[in-house]
Design a protein around this motif. Structure first.
Motif, PDB file in Angstrom:
ATOM      1  N   ALA A  62       0.838  -1.207   0.000  1.00  0.00           N
ATOM      2  CA  ALA A  62       0.000   0.000   0.000  1.00  0.00           C
ATOM      3  C   ALA A  62       0.868   1.251   0.000  1.00  0.00           C
ATOM      4  CB  ALA A  62      -0.913   0.025   1.215  1.00  0.00           C
ATOM      5  N   ILE A  63       0.471   2.225  -0.803  1.00  0.00           N
ATOM      6  CA  ILE A  63       1.043   3.570  -0.756  1.00  0.00           C
ATOM      7  C   ILE A  63      -0.020   4.447  -0.115  1.00  0.00           C
ATOM      8  CG2 ILE A  63       1.906   5.536  -2.081  1.00  0.00           C
ATOM      9  CD1 ILE A  63       2.691   3.520  -4.289  1.00  0.00           C
ATOM     10  N   ILE A  64       0.305   5.016   1.050  1.00  0.00           N
ATOM     11  CA  ILE A  64      -0.676   5.762   1.835  1.00  0.00           C
ATOM     12  C   ILE A  64      -0.234   7.213   1.935  1.00  0.00           C
ATOM     13  CG2 ILE A  64      -1.884   5.913   4.045  1.00  0.00           C
ATOM     14  CD1 ILE A  64      -0.968   2.915   4.471  1.00  0.00           C
ATOM     15  N   ILE A  65      -0.986   8.097   1.306  1.00  0.00           N
ATOM     16  CA  ILE A  65      -0.753   9.545   1.399  1.00  0.00           C
ATOM     17  C   ILE A  65      -1.780  10.097   2.366  1.00  0.00           C
ATOM     18  CG2 ILE A  65      -0.600  11.718   0.126  1.00  0.00           C
ATOM     19  CD1 ILE A  65      -0.322   9.986  -2.455  1.00  0.00           C
ATOM     20  N   ALA A  66      -1.334  10.730   3.445  1.00  0.00           N
ATOM     21  CA  ALA A  66      -2.270  11.237   4.451  1.00  0.00           C
ATOM     22  C   ALA A  66      -1.684  12.448   5.151  1.00  0.00           C
ATOM     23  CB  ALA A  66      -2.597  10.150   5.478  1.00  0.00           C
ATOM     24  N   GLY A  67      -2.563  13.315   5.627  1.00  0.00           N
ATOM     25  CA  GLY A  67      -2.130  14.488   6.382  1.00  0.00           C
ATOM     26  C   GLY A  67      -2.057  14.186   7.870  1.00  0.00           C
ATOM     27  N   SER A  68      -1.320  15.013   8.615  1.00  0.00           N
ATOM     28  CA  SER A  68      -0.759  16.256   8.106  1.00  0.00           C
ATOM     29  C   SER A  68       0.635  16.050   7.530  1.00  0.00           C
ATOM     30  CB  SER A  68      -0.693  17.285   9.231  1.00  0.00           C
ATOM     31  OG  SER A  68       0.350  16.989  10.134  1.00  0.00           O
ATOM     32  N   GLY A  69       1.067  17.067   6.747  1.00  0.00           N
ATOM     33  CA  GLY A  69       2.344  16.970   6.075  1.00  0.00           C
ATOM     34  C   GLY A  69       3.535  16.973   7.000  1.00  0.00           C
ATOM     35  N   MET A  70       3.352  17.483   8.235  1.00  0.00           N
ATOM     36  CA  MET A  70       4.447  17.487   9.216  1.00  0.00           C
ATOM     37  C   MET A  70       4.241  16.428  10.294  1.00  0.00           C
ATOM     38  SD  MET A  70       5.131  21.561   9.721  1.00  0.00           S
ATOM     39  CE  MET A  70       5.102  22.701   8.330  1.00  0.00           C
ATOM     40  N   ALA A  71       3.265  15.559  10.087  1.00  0.00           N
ATOM     41  CA  ALA A  71       2.966  14.461  11.011  1.00  0.00           C
ATOM     42  C   ALA A  71       2.686  14.954  12.424  1.00  0.00           C
ATOM     43  CB  ALA A  71       4.114  13.437  11.017  1.00  0.00           C
ATOM     44  N   ASN A  72       2.131  16.153  12.536  1.00  0.00           N
ATOM     45  CA  ASN A  72       1.816  16.697  13.863  1.00  0.00           C
ATOM     46  C   ASN A  72       0.325  16.640  14.157  1.00  0.00           C
ATOM     47  OD1 ASN A  72       1.419  18.667  11.871  1.00  0.00           O
ATOM     48  ND2 ASN A  72       1.640  20.347  13.322  1.00  0.00           N
ATOM     49  N   GLY A  73      -0.384  15.806  13.433  1.00  0.00           N
ATOM     50  CA  GLY A  73      -1.818  15.632  13.626  1.00  0.00           C
ATOM     51  C   GLY A  73      -2.391  14.884  12.441  1.00  0.00           C
ATOM     52  N   GLY A  74      -3.692  14.671  12.459  1.00  0.00           N
ATOM     53  CA  GLY A  74      -4.358  14.073  11.311  1.00  0.00           C
ATOM     54  C   GLY A  74      -4.222  12.564  11.236  1.00  0.00           C
ATOM     55  N   ARG A  75      -4.666  12.012  10.113  1.00  0.00           N
ATOM     56  CA  ARG A  75      -4.774  10.561   9.953  1.00  0.00           C
ATOM     57  C   ARG A  75      -3.435   9.859   9.798  1.00  0.00           C
ATOM     58  NH1 ARG A  75     -10.183   9.625   6.194  1.00  0.00           N
ATOM     59  NH2 ARG A  75     -11.665  10.447   7.737  1.00  0.00           N
ATOM     60  N   ILE A  76      -2.395  10.594   9.386  1.00  0.00           N
ATOM     61  CA  ILE A  76      -1.096   9.941   9.220  1.00  0.00           C
ATOM     62  C   ILE A  76      -0.633   9.335  10.541  1.00  0.00           C
ATOM     63  CG2 ILE A  76       0.295  12.011   9.700  1.00  0.00           C
ATOM     64  CD1 ILE A  76       1.034   9.263   7.078  1.00  0.00           C
ATOM     65  N   LEU A  77      -1.044   9.927  11.671  1.00  0.00           N
ATOM     66  CA  LEU A  77      -0.605   9.421  12.976  1.00  0.00           C
ATOM     67  C   LEU A  77      -1.071   7.987  13.206  1.00  0.00           C
ATOM     68  CD1 LEU A  77      -1.146  12.541  15.278  1.00  0.00           C
ATOM     69  CD2 LEU A  77       0.979  11.731  14.223  1.00  0.00           C
ATOM     70  N   HIS A  78      -2.291   7.669  12.802  1.00  0.00           N
ATOM     71  CA  HIS A  78      -2.808   6.308  12.982  1.00  0.00           C
ATOM     72  C   HIS A  78      -2.021   5.319  12.119  1.00  0.00           C
ATOM     73  CE1 HIS A  78      -6.207   7.701  15.381  1.00  0.00           C
ATOM     74  NE2 HIS A  78      -6.290   8.714  14.533  1.00  0.00           N
ATOM     75  N   HIS A  79      -1.661   5.735  10.915  1.00  0.00           N
ATOM     76  CA  HIS A  79      -0.879   4.849  10.054  1.00  0.00           C
ATOM     77  C   HIS A  79       0.539   4.687  10.571  1.00  0.00           C
ATOM     78  CE1 HIS A  79      -4.321   4.952   7.509  1.00  0.00           C
ATOM     79  NE2 HIS A  79      -4.170   6.228   7.200  1.00  0.00           N
ATOM     80  N   LEU A  80       1.096   5.731  11.158  1.00  0.00           N
ATOM     81  CA  LEU A  80       2.424   5.620  11.765  1.00  0.00           C
ATOM     82  C   LEU A  80       2.400   4.632  12.926  1.00  0.00           C
ATOM     83  CD1 LEU A  80       3.517   9.383  11.760  1.00  0.00           C
ATOM     84  CD2 LEU A  80       4.451   7.554  10.328  1.00  0.00           C
ATOM     85  N   LYS A  81       1.370   4.706  13.761  1.00  0.00           N
ATOM     86  CA  LYS A  81       1.276   3.790  14.897  1.00  0.00           C
ATOM     87  C   LYS A  81       1.306   2.329  14.435  1.00  0.00           C
ATOM     88  CE  LYS A  81      -2.461   5.437  16.969  1.00  0.00           C
ATOM     89  NZ  LYS A  81      -3.490   5.655  18.019  1.00  0.00           N
ATOM     90  N   HIS A  82       0.673   2.035  13.318  1.00  0.00           N
ATOM     91  CA  HIS A  82       0.577   0.656  12.847  1.00  0.00           C
ATOM     92  C   HIS A  82       1.768   0.226  11.993  1.00  0.00           C
ATOM     93  CE1 HIS A  82      -3.686   1.153  14.011  1.00  0.00           C
ATOM     94  NE2 HIS A  82      -3.705  -0.153  14.085  1.00  0.00           N
ATOM     95  N   ASN A  83       2.569   1.163  11.545  1.00  0.00           N
ATOM     96  CA  ASN A  83       3.624   0.816  10.580  1.00  0.00           C
ATOM     97  C   ASN A  83       5.046   1.156  10.991  1.00  0.00           C
ATOM     98  OD1 ASN A  83       2.303  -0.071   7.758  1.00  0.00           O
ATOM     99  ND2 ASN A  83       0.977   1.483   8.685  1.00  0.00           N
ATOM    100  N   LEU A  84       5.232   2.070  11.943  1.00  0.00           N
ATOM    101  CA  LEU A  84       6.593   2.497  12.289  1.00  0.00           C
ATOM    102  C   LEU A  84       7.459   1.348  12.792  1.00  0.00           C
ATOM    103  CD1 LEU A  84       6.248   5.968  14.078  1.00  0.00           C
ATOM    104  CD2 LEU A  84       7.318   5.483  11.863  1.00  0.00           C
ATOM    105  N   GLY A  85       6.875   0.395  13.453  1.00  0.00           N
ATOM    106  CA  GLY A  85       7.653  -0.692  14.042  1.00  0.00           C
ATOM    107  C   GLY A  85       8.168  -1.704  13.041  1.00  0.00           C
ATOM    108  N   ARG A  86       7.691  -1.672  11.809  1.00  0.00           N
ATOM    109  CA  ARG A  86       8.103  -2.654  10.799  1.00  0.00           C
ATOM    110  C   ARG A  86       9.286  -2.139   9.993  1.00  0.00           C
ATOM    111  NH1 ARG A  86       2.094  -2.824   8.562  1.00  0.00           N
ATOM    112  NH2 ARG A  86       1.044  -3.864  10.302  1.00  0.00           N
ATOM    113  N   ASP A  87      10.327  -2.944   9.854  1.00  0.00           N
ATOM    114  CA  ASP A  87      11.482  -2.492   9.064  1.00  0.00           C
ATOM    115  C   ASP A  87      11.211  -2.562   7.566  1.00  0.00           C
ATOM    116  OD1 ASP A  87      11.624  -5.218   8.608  1.00  0.00           O
ATOM    117  OD2 ASP A  87      13.525  -5.511   9.659  1.00  0.00           O
TER     118      ASP A  87
END
Length: 457
Positions: free
Chosen positions: A329-354
């Motif tokens: 999956a290619i996921i484009i989501a806001g905010s652009g500075m990762a300081n809010g918005g839906r990108i945070l939920h995707h980071l929570k689920h994906n940051l731990g994977r190398d």
């Protein structure tokens, strides 16, 4: 005529400059401060002027750091006209309603956790406040010189930053002020290059990238293709924090251009934003503002906004469902500075994977999660919990929507007589470097705006 500097004067966000001329008070931009929690708390502070005494508001473009406090300004008493370019005027309510919705949700979430005796959290403004403020909009086309108040005239010129972004020319008291707003780079896709202005008595110019030059865009596009190839080989997801206006549309443009080269048909592509569909509609209504290359792309067999495997997700349920996708999956989501918005939920689920590839395609302000991740943070605090960062990180500087040092110097070089120059909308390191380069080349003394500084024109 004189100018009082009240925002984006030593920092990148919070654009706000007050022009006093012909007995009138005209505010240029009314932006939100973004970045650290401390910066965002300042948005609720009293304005450094009386809103009721303002005669007009002139907006350069519809990014939140230029418009984000407009509903608050109206709420606190400003009743005058708000001038903005026509396409920007269509984007503005979309952006502000989203901002208000987030503020209302944050306040509601915080109030659920209140302890006895705690003060209720109140949003900076509500969607009703936005609707009230938007009744004061007076959109204008590019290139039309108009008297907006007795003795005060303005015109908007294309700034090439996002759709509807403007350079503002302002005439009063026999003087001419030019405010660059945010300037885009020459050759950026979709948009036309910033217009050159020849004459001014004072120039206010942005300086976000005043100390650096971007990579060549073609090199950047090649790197982006390599990231997709590597991520596919590793069976990972690609996360791209991107603002809903500007960068997201450019990414889809490049997807359409390199559909076959990057083998994008094998990916699931998500533009995860509740306002994305509305923004896309505004872009599609204003293709006359596109450059020649973009107009050809939109006429081609692959409309960037209608890619066969593109899904624009508006509901929270659809957004949450994306996190069930473990790879591809290619996921484009806001905010652009990762300081809010839906990108945070995707980071929570994906940051731990190398196998995850995290791609930054825009400026990351001090104090934001995006800046900490770019700087190599091993842990990310999201919604009160710490997440280990194993994802691979990429900073793609060549997709910036801001002119770099060369571009800024070239734009100022279009003025025939080297008028006095004030640098705004930049951190001091960037401004000092740009001031030195321009001063050495043109022999002009360049000032750095400071909060509260007053400068005659």
């Amino acid at each position: 005529m004189h100018v009082e500097f009240h925002g984006a004067a030593g920092e990148v966000t919070g654009s706000m400059h007050l022009v006093v001329a012909a007995g009138k008070r005209i505010l240029l931009d009314c932006g939100m401060m973004q970045g650290s929690r401390e910066a965002e708390v300042r948005n609720a502070d009293p304005f450094p002027f009386e809103p009721k005494q303002l005669d007009a508001l002139v907006i350069s473009h519809a990014h939140i750091d230029h418009i984000g406090r407009v509903p608050l300004l109206v709420k606190r008493g400003f009743a005058g006209p708000i001038f903005i370019q026509q396409a920007g005027g269509e984007l503005m309510p979309v952006m502000l309603l989203d901002s208000a919705s987030l503020a209302e949700s944050d306040a509601e979430r915080a109030n659920r956790k209140l302890r006895p005796g705690d003060a209720e959290v109140v949003p900076l403004y509500t969607r009703k406040d936005v609707e009230r403020a938007m009744r004061q909009l007076q959109p204008m086309p590019y290139g039309t010189r108009r008297e907006i108040l007795p003795g005060v005239e303005i015109a908007f010129r294309d700034a090439g930053h996002i759709l509807g972004s403007s350079i503002t020319e302002l005439w009063a008291d026999g003087k001419k002020l030019v405010f660059s707003g945010d300037l885009g780079p020459n050759g950026t896709p979709i948009l036309r290059d910033p217009e050159t202005i020849g004459e001014a008595d004072l120039v206010l110019m942005e300086s976000t990238y005043g100390d650096r030059n971007h990579r060549e865009r073609l090199d950047t596009i090649h790197e982006l293709g390599e990231i997709f190839a590597q991520a596919w080989q590793e069976r990972g997801n690609v996360l791209i924090p991107a603002f809903a206006v500007g960068r997201s549309q450019e990414l889809l443009y490049w997807f359409a251009r390199h559909w076959d080269d990057w083998q994008l048909s094998r990916w699931k592509i998500f533009l995860d934003s509740p306002m994305a569909a509305k923004v896309v509609s505004v872009y599609e209504r204003h293709t006359d503002l596109f450059d020649a290359d973009a107009q050809q792309v939109w006429k081609g067999k692959r409309d960037p906004f209608q890619l066969p495997n593109l899904r624009i997700t508006e509901s929270a349920q659809d957004s949450m469902a994306i996190n069930q996708v473990q790879g591809g999956a290619i996921i484009i989501a806001g905010s652009g500075m990762a300081n809010g918005g839906r990108i945070l939920h995707h980071l929570k689920h994906n940051l731990g994977r190398d196998s995850t590839h995290l791609v930054f395609v825009g400026y990351q302000a001090e104090g934001t999660l995006g800046r900490r991740l770019v700087d190599g943070a091993q842990w990310a605090r999201i919604h009160g919990r710490d997440y280990r960062v194993n994802a691979k990180r990429h900073t793609i500087g060549g997709l910036s929507a801001h002119a770099d040092q060369r571009g800024l110097m070239a734009w100022y070089g279009g003025f025939t007589a080297h008028p006095p120059l004030v640098l705004v909308h930049g951190e001091d390191k960037a401004r000092e470097a740009l001031a030195g380069e321009i001063g050495e080349r043109d022999g002009v003394q360049v000032r750095l705006a400071r909060p509260g500084m007053v400068l005659p024109v």
